[in-house]
Design a protein around this motif. Structure first.
Motif, short mmCIF file in Angstrom:
data_model
loop_
_atom_site.label_atom_id
_atom_site.label_comp_id
_atom_site.label_asym_id
_atom_site.label_seq_id
_atom_site.Cartn_x
_atom_site.Cartn_y
_atom_site.Cartn_z
N ARG A 65 0.83 -1.21 0.00
CA ARG A 65 0.00 0.00 0.00
C ARG A 65 0.87 1.26 0.00
N LEU A 66 1.96 1.23 0.75
CA LEU A 66 2.89 2.36 0.73
C LEU A 66 3.52 2.52 -0.66
N ARG A 116 1.16 4.10 -3.15
CA ARG A 116 0.97 5.53 -2.93
C ARG A 116 2.24 6.34 -3.19
N GLU A 133 4.98 6.06 -1.47
CA GLU A 133 5.62 6.39 -0.20
C GLU A 133 6.76 5.43 0.16
#
Length: 312
Positions: A225-226, A229, A231
């Motif tokens: 998920r990071l 995004r 990140e």
């Protein structure tokens, strides 16, 4: 020519034949997933716990062993085999469960050893005594150390600190076990200096082996998920090769490098794509070490002479 002390070399020097590790999923869980510490798990861990997931499909360790054993002996009847309890934390849970599991492993047909993967915070003297008493010639304990830096361990939701890792390594070595520590290169927030410091810390402990893992992004994880995004950015292939070439000379030549790259399971990789090229990464590291005139231990214990496994 070899530039580091491989596990295959260790086995051939000890037994004179190839030894194949067979990964087994014994249905273990983890205090970082069952609610003891957390329900979320580590940032980089998926539902299979870095293993095959065969235990989740109902196959017993004996059935998994038979499947892999038959496959390998069909092409090479002379090789030997050891069990690798890989998924999740195999010393976690009731002591009686561990005792039964080790008894089952020791009775597997053709099994000459076992390697038990677990967390540093899932060990005590009773469990270590059980492991040390396994009646097989080769017994390894594999510990997920990951990093020497407590800030990193908190960032990846590890659930234990570096002092716990160091204590577990010392206790296991004192119990007579061969201990292999796992370290991850490219964890969120870490640079090369952080990784090199983790390697220096790890080799100061009584380790017999090391595994170096490039951090890849497994599907279904918080790290994925990071990554989605923007990140988190994994290391590039060239960066990872440079990092490995930087630390291998600092690792004493007697330490066995069980692995120098991660090995994503089929279908689990979100990125980077180069993490799938296992042979290519090994070739890149070997060529880079050769071009730079480096080998494992040349800046540690063997600066002027090649170790025996390197033809010295």
């Amino acid at each position: 020519m070899l530039r580091w002390h491989t596990l295959a070399t260790w086995f051939r020097r000890r037994y004179g034949v190839r030894v194949q590790k067979i990964p087994l999923d014994a249905g273990a869980t983890c205090p970082n997933r069952d609610g003891t510490l957390s329900h979320d798990g580590c940032l980089f861990c998926n539902d299979a716990g870095s293993g095959s997931g065969l235990g989740l499909r109902g196959l017993s360790p004996a059935e998994q062993w038979r499947r892999w054993h038959d496959k390998y002996t069909a092409t090479d009847p002379d090789r030997r085999f050891m069990a690798y309890l890989q998924s999740f934390s195999n010393t976690y849970g009731p002591v009686d469960r561990l005792r039964r599991l080790l008894t089952e492993i020791a009775a597997l047909p053709g099994c000459m050893g076992v390697s038990i993967g677990t967390r540093p915070d899932c060990l005590d003297e009773e469990r270590l005594a059980l492991l040390a008493a396994v009646p097989l010639p080769e017994v390894w304990l594999e510990l997920g150390l990951q990093s020497a830096h407590d800030a990193t361990l908190r960032r990846v939701r590890r659930g234990h600190d570096a002092a716990t890792s160091a204590r577990a390594v010392r206790m296991a070595a004192q119990a007579g076990l061969l201990v292999c520590g796992h370290l991850m290169a490219g964890l969120p927030g870490e640079d090369y200096g952080d990784f090199a410091a983790s390697v220096d810390w790890a080799v100061s402990l009584p380790l017999a082996g090391l595994k170096l893992h490039n951090v890849y992004v497994p599907r279904g994880t918080e790290l994925a998920r990071l990554y989605a995004r923007g990140e988190y950015a994994p290391l590039t292939r060239d960066e990872y090769v440079d990092w490995v070439c930087g630390v291998l000379p600092r690792i004493p030549s007697a330490i066995v490098l069980h692995r120098i790259q991660a090995d994503p399971a089929p279908g689990e990789l979100e990125g980077p794509s180069w993490a799938l090229d296992k042979r290519g990464i090994i070739t890149d590291v070997r060529r880079a070490l050769t071009a730079r005139g480096l080998w494992q231990g040349c800046r540690a214990d063997v600066p002027d002479a090649r170790p025996q496994w390197f033809g010295g």
